[in-house]
Structure formats: C-alpha cells, structure tokens
Design a protein around this motif. Sequence first.
Motif, PDB file in Angstrom:
ATOM      1  N   CYS A 244      56.080  26.943  -8.906  1.00  0.00           N
ATOM      2  CA  CYS A 244      54.929  26.440  -9.664  1.00  0.00           C
ATOM      3  C   CYS A 244      53.579  26.753  -9.037  1.00  0.00           C
ATOM      4  CB  CYS A 244      55.041  24.926  -9.832  1.00  0.00           C
ATOM      5  SG  CYS A 244      56.639  24.346 -10.434  1.00  0.00           S
ATOM      6  N   ALA A 245      53.525  26.803  -7.709  1.00  0.00           N
ATOM      7  CA  ALA A 245      52.244  26.923  -7.013  1.00  0.00           C
ATOM      8  C   ALA A 245      51.525  28.235  -7.302  1.00  0.00           C
ATOM      9  CB  ALA A 245      52.433  26.753  -5.510  1.00  0.00           C
ATOM     10  N   SER A 246      52.260  29.286  -7.650  1.00  0.00           N
ATOM     11  CA  SER A 246      51.587  30.553  -7.931  1.00  0.00           C
ATOM     12  C   SER A 246      50.617  30.406  -9.099  1.00  0.00           C
ATOM     13  CB  SER A 246      52.608  31.660  -8.207  1.00  0.00           C
ATOM     14  OG  SER A 246      53.384  31.355  -9.343  1.00  0.00           O
ATOM     15  N   CYS A 247      50.877  29.475  -9.997  1.00  0.00           N
ATOM     16  CA  CYS A 247      49.950  29.206 -11.108  1.00  0.00           C
ATOM     17  C   CYS A 247      49.164  27.914 -10.892  1.00  0.00           C
ATOM     18  CB  CYS A 247      50.713  29.110 -12.432  1.00  0.00           C
ATOM     19  SG  CYS A 247      51.443  30.682 -12.952  1.00  0.00           S
ATOM     20  N   HIS A 248      49.865  26.815 -10.597  1.00  0.00           N
ATOM     21  CA  HIS A 248      49.223  25.500 -10.513  1.00  0.00           C
ATOM     22  C   HIS A 248      48.575  25.233  -9.164  1.00  0.00           C
ATOM     23  CE1 HIS A 248      50.195  23.960 -14.455  1.00  0.00           C
ATOM     24  NE2 HIS A 248      51.399  24.491 -14.329  1.00  0.00           N
ATOM     25  N   GLY A 249      48.669  26.175  -8.233  1.00  0.00           N
ATOM     26  CA  GLY A 249      47.954  26.078  -6.975  1.00  0.00           C
ATOM     27  C   GLY A 249      48.627  25.217  -5.928  1.00  0.00           C
ATOM     28  N   GLN A 250      48.135  25.349  -4.721  1.00  0.00           N
ATOM     29  CA  GLN A 250      48.614  24.555  -3.598  1.00  0.00           C
ATOM     30  C   GLN A 250      48.378  23.078  -3.881  1.00  0.00           C
ATOM     31  OE1 GLN A 250      46.654  25.500   0.094  1.00  0.00           O
ATOM     32  NE2 GLN A 250      47.899  24.076   1.268  1.00  0.00           N
ATOM     33  N   ASN A 251      49.389  22.259  -3.645  1.00  0.00           N
ATOM     34  CA  ASN A 251      49.308  20.813  -3.868  1.00  0.00           C
ATOM     35  C   ASN A 251      48.922  20.457  -5.301  1.00  0.00           C
ATOM     36  OD1 ASN A 251      49.919  20.264  -1.102  1.00  0.00           O
ATOM     37  ND2 ASN A 251      47.801  20.738  -0.608  1.00  0.00           N
ATOM     38  N   ALA A 252      49.254  21.351  -6.249  1.00  0.00           N
ATOM     39  CA  ALA A 252      49.022  21.119  -7.684  1.00  0.00           C
ATOM     40  C   ALA A 252      47.543  20.933  -8.014  1.00  0.00           C
ATOM     41  CB  ALA A 252      49.860  19.947  -8.195  1.00  0.00           C
ATOM     42  N   ALA A 253      46.668  21.585  -7.234  1.00  0.00           N
ATOM     43  CA  ALA A 253      45.222  21.473  -7.431  1.00  0.00           C
ATOM     44  C   ALA A 253      44.705  22.381  -8.537  1.00  0.00           C
ATOM     45  CB  ALA A 253      44.491  21.789  -6.121  1.00  0.00           C
ATOM     46  N   GLY A 254      45.584  23.147  -9.173  1.00  0.00           N
ATOM     47  CA  GLY A 254      45.177  24.071 -10.217  1.00  0.00           C
ATOM     48  C   GLY A 254      44.529  25.304  -9.635  1.00  0.00           C
ATOM     49  N   GLN A 255      44.310  26.298 -10.484  1.00  0.00           N
ATOM     50  CA  GLN A 255      43.624  27.515 -10.063  1.00  0.00           C
ATOM     51  C   GLN A 255      42.680  27.961 -11.162  1.00  0.00           C
ATOM     52  OE1 GLN A 255      45.561  30.515  -7.473  1.00  0.00           O
ATOM     53  NE2 GLN A 255      47.395  29.827  -8.562  1.00  0.00           N
ATOM     54  N   LYS A 256      41.467  28.203 -10.775  1.00  0.00           N
ATOM     55  CA  LYS A 256      40.443  28.622 -11.725  1.00  0.00           C
ATOM     56  C   LYS A 256      40.917  29.856 -12.490  1.00  0.00           C
ATOM     57  CE  LYS A 256      35.622  29.846 -12.061  1.00  0.00           C
ATOM     58  NZ  LYS A 256      34.409  30.132 -11.338  1.00  0.00           N
ATOM     59  N   GLY A 257      40.887  29.759 -13.803  1.00  0.00           N
ATOM     60  CA  GLY A 257      41.264  30.868 -14.655  1.00  0.00           C
ATOM     61  C   GLY A 257      42.751  31.108 -14.792  1.00  0.00           C
ATOM     62  N   VAL A 258      43.574  30.290 -14.124  1.00  0.00           N
ATOM     63  CA  VAL A 258      45.022  30.530 -14.143  1.00  0.00           C
ATOM     64  C   VAL A 258      45.778  29.368 -14.771  1.00  0.00           C
ATOM     65  CG1 VAL A 258      47.068  31.054 -12.749  1.00  0.00           C
ATOM     66  CG2 VAL A 258      44.837  31.971 -12.075  1.00  0.00           C
ATOM     67  N   ALA A 259      45.669  28.186 -14.170  1.00  0.00           N
ATOM     68  CA  ALA A 259      46.432  27.023 -14.649  1.00  0.00           C
ATOM     69  C   ALA A 259      45.739  25.732 -14.219  1.00  0.00           C
ATOM     70  CB  ALA A 259      47.864  27.058 -14.113  1.00  0.00           C
ATOM     71  N   PRO A 260      45.971  24.653 -14.970  1.00  0.00           N
ATOM     72  CA  PRO A 260      45.278  23.397 -14.679  1.00  0.00           C
ATOM     73  C   PRO A 260      45.848  22.668 -13.464  1.00  0.00           C
ATOM     74  CG  PRO A 260      46.845  23.067 -16.447  1.00  0.00           C
ATOM     75  CD  PRO A 260      46.840  24.545 -16.148  1.00  0.00           C
ATOM     76  N   PRO A 261      45.044  21.764 -12.926  1.00  0.00           N
ATOM     77  CA  PRO A 261      45.546  20.895 -11.859  1.00  0.00           C
ATOM     78  C   PRO A 261      46.472  19.841 -12.462  1.00  0.00           C
ATOM     79  CG  PRO A 261      43.345  20.222 -12.478  1.00  0.00           C
ATOM     80  CD  PRO A 261      43.655  21.459 -13.271  1.00  0.00           C
ATOM     81  N   LEU A 262      47.564  19.570 -11.794  1.00  0.00           N
ATOM     82  CA  LEU A 262      48.448  18.483 -12.221  1.00  0.00           C
ATOM     83  C   LEU A 262      48.005  17.165 -11.602  1.00  0.00           C
ATOM     84  CD1 LEU A 262      51.852  20.374 -12.040  1.00  0.00           C
ATOM     85  CD2 LEU A 262      50.325  20.062 -14.011  1.00  0.00           C
ATOM     86  N   ILE A 263      47.126  17.245 -10.637  1.00  0.00           N
ATOM     87  CA  ILE A 263      46.546  16.056 -10.025  1.00  0.00           C
ATOM     88  C   ILE A 263      45.265  15.769 -10.799  1.00  0.00           C
ATOM     89  CG2 ILE A 263      45.843  14.961  -7.863  1.00  0.00           C
ATOM     90  CD1 ILE A 263      48.816  16.076  -8.092  1.00  0.00           C
ATOM     91  N   HIS A 264      45.480  15.223 -11.975  1.00  0.00           N
ATOM     92  CA  HIS A 264      44.391  14.971 -12.915  1.00  0.00           C
ATOM     93  C   HIS A 264      44.824  13.852 -13.851  1.00  0.00           C
ATOM     94  CE1 HIS A 264      41.548  15.651 -16.184  1.00  0.00           C
ATOM     95  NE2 HIS A 264      40.816  16.327 -15.311  1.00  0.00           N
ATOM     96  N   LYS A 265      43.884  13.043 -14.280  1.00  0.00           N
ATOM     97  CA  LYS A 265      44.166  11.899 -15.151  1.00  0.00           C
ATOM     98  C   LYS A 265      44.931  12.297 -16.412  1.00  0.00           C
ATOM     99  CE  LYS A 265      41.894   7.923 -17.257  1.00  0.00           C
ATOM    100  NZ  LYS A 265      42.914   6.982 -16.871  1.00  0.00           N
TER     101      LYS A 265
END
Length: 144
Positions: A65-86
Amino acid sequence: MTRNIVILLIIALIGGVYFWLSNNDEQNAKVSDGTKSNSALVSVTLPEQLSDNAIVGKRIFEAKCASCHGQNAAGQKGVAPPLIHKIYEPSHHGDESFQRAAALGVRAHHWPFGNMPPVDGLTRAEVSTIITYVRELQRANGIN
C-alpha cells in the motif's frame, strides 16, 4: 461586460493564490521523525507502541500500500490520499470499506486522485491486519 471579466479575473486570481498556498503547505508537511517529505499530504504522529497485529499489518502495508498511500499512510501528493484523515474514520469508512477497496478497487469520490485499482494478492486476513495498523495510526492522530 468588462466588469464581468474583471470579476472573473479576480475570482481566478483568488483561486490561484489559494491553490498555491494549499500546495505549499502540503509540500512542507513533516513526518513524525521531523524530516520533510515533499510528497506526504499530512503529518503523522506514530503511536508509542503497535499491537502485534498492527506490526504485521504495517509490514504488509509497506509492501502493498505504501507505494501509493505513502509512508505511515500519510498519502502522496498527486498519487493517493492519506488514510490518516477524518474521512477514513471508522464511522465514515468502516473496516469493510477497506476490505472492499483492496478486493474490488474504489471509484474516486472524496479525492481528485482517480480510481483505486484492486490490490492483487491480499487475503481478507492480511487486509484485517492492515486495517488494525491504520486504525492504530488514526487513534494516535486523534481520529476515532
């Protein structure tokens, strides 16, 4: 007619300034270890300790998942949203939402990242451990 054009230009200018400022904040996001990340969309505070299931989930998250949603689910600009979000709190996106997203993919509806494809090679049990990891991160960041 000229007045309408001027009003539209002012609105466009305000929108452009807002867009620039919001992207600038995203680019300056910091991960919990204090380093800057140019692609992280949110700052994530890590829990002091993860449960055994969350540790397993973290490993699987990092692999799948991290390749899209980023390290620690922080999301990645232009790629995928953060899962650490309301938006992804349990009362809005329950655990089955994550199961279905991994198995079936998701049509874009909250974010402008496009559709999420299904994630091949994950069992329901593995997704459950990923959910445990994400929920523990969310709680550490005030998302219950």
